[in-house]
Design a protein around this motif. Sequence first.
Motif, PDB file in Angstrom:
ATOM      1  N   GLU A  20       3.953  -6.367  12.104  1.00 27.97           N
ATOM      2  CA  GLU A  20       3.990  -4.926  12.252  1.00 27.97           C
ATOM      3  C   GLU A  20       4.553  -4.584  13.624  1.00 27.97           C
ATOM      4  OE1 GLU A  20       0.717  -1.339  11.909  1.00 27.97           O
ATOM      5  OE2 GLU A  20       0.298  -3.271  10.971  1.00 27.97           O
ATOM      6  N   LYS A  39      -1.253  -4.797   5.879  1.00 28.37           N
ATOM      7  CA  LYS A  39      -1.393  -3.844   6.977  1.00 28.37           C
ATOM      8  C   LYS A  39      -2.696  -4.150   7.688  1.00 28.37           C
ATOM      9  CE  LYS A  39      -0.620   0.318   8.946  1.00 28.37           C
ATOM     10  NZ  LYS A  39       0.470   0.498   9.846  1.00 28.37           N
ATOM     11  N   LEU A  41      -5.650  -2.816   9.883  1.00 30.00           N
ATOM     12  CA  LEU A  41      -6.258  -1.526  10.178  1.00 30.00           C
ATOM     13  C   LEU A  41      -6.818  -1.519  11.596  1.00 30.00           C
ATOM     14  CD1 LEU A  41      -8.060  -1.081   6.754  1.00 30.00           C
ATOM     15  CD2 LEU A  41      -5.788  -0.303   7.426  1.00 30.00           C
ATOM     16  N   SER A  42      -7.038  -0.339  12.146  1.00 26.03           N
ATOM     17  CA  SER A  42      -7.476  -0.219  13.545  1.00 26.03           C
ATOM     18  C   SER A  42      -8.815  -0.902  13.808  1.00 26.03           C
ATOM     19  CB  SER A  42      -7.546   1.251  13.960  1.00 26.03           C
ATOM     20  OG  SER A  42      -8.451   1.946  13.127  1.00 26.03           O
ATOM     21  N   ASP A  43      -9.649  -1.071  12.766  1.00 29.63           N
ATOM     22  CA  ASP A  43     -10.949  -1.722  12.963  1.00 29.63           C
ATOM     23  C   ASP A  43     -10.885  -3.243  12.758  1.00 29.63           C
ATOM     24  OD1 ASP A  43     -10.679  -1.971  10.240  1.00 29.63           O
ATOM     25  OD2 ASP A  43     -12.418  -0.727   9.734  1.00 29.63           O
ATOM     26  N   GLY A  44      -9.661  -3.781  12.611  1.00 30.93           N
ATOM     27  CA  GLY A  44      -9.489  -5.224  12.479  1.00 30.93           C
ATOM     28  C   GLY A  44      -9.427  -5.729  11.052  1.00 30.93           C
ATOM     29  N   ARG A  46      -7.961  -6.092   7.195  1.00 37.74           N
ATOM     30  CA  ARG A  46      -6.608  -6.244   6.667  1.00 37.74           C
ATOM     31  C   ARG A  46      -6.580  -5.713   5.243  1.00 37.74           C
ATOM     32  NH1 ARG A  46      -4.653 -12.266   5.958  1.00 37.74           N
ATOM     33  NH2 ARG A  46      -6.370 -12.188   4.494  1.00 37.74           N
TER      34      ARG A  46
END
Length: 193
Positions: A20, A39, A41-44, A46
């Motif tokens: 990414e 992708k 995600l912001s909290d780790g 996937r």
Amino acid sequence: HQERNAHVIRLAGRTSLFDEADDVLHLYEIMSGSIMVFKLLSDGRRQILEVLRAGDFAGLTGGDTYGYGALTLCPCTLRRYDRQAATTSPFMQQRLSRYLLERQDAVYAHALLLGRKSAAERLAMFFAGPAHLKDAEFDVHLSLREVSEYLGLRPETVSRQINRLCKLGLLSRSGWGAYRVKDRRALSELAAV
């Protein structure tokens, strides 16, 4: 033909094709193997977006950087095209346009799978694979956790359903994170496709 301008590359399994936010310099056509598109995600966590197989293209995006990553799931052979040359070639424009129209059906099928199918139907539909696959038997190279991420199911549920499909003789384990699909037609019937 545009294939003459492609470079054939071979990658080992579990190798990053791109990450990414990498600059988009190439398009990839899968000749053999499979690739997971995901992708972070912001909290780790996937989210697995799709699994690509032979005949599919990876790295198609309208942006200048990738909004997702791609990882080989097993040894892969790819054709790597220069993005600029590929997107301006009339031959490749025609191929990519046809491919993207076909992929739209796969997007709808995945949305249906996530929104309306039971756990048993999701697993059967996933392992049956896309309609364009020609092989009666083929391998799927995803760990139990990755299958659960892709299908939006708990790992325990996935494990239970995989055991059921193995007992029915429709699926067999062929190593860690690898399953051999034995009967696509029967899986499609179980999925109520």
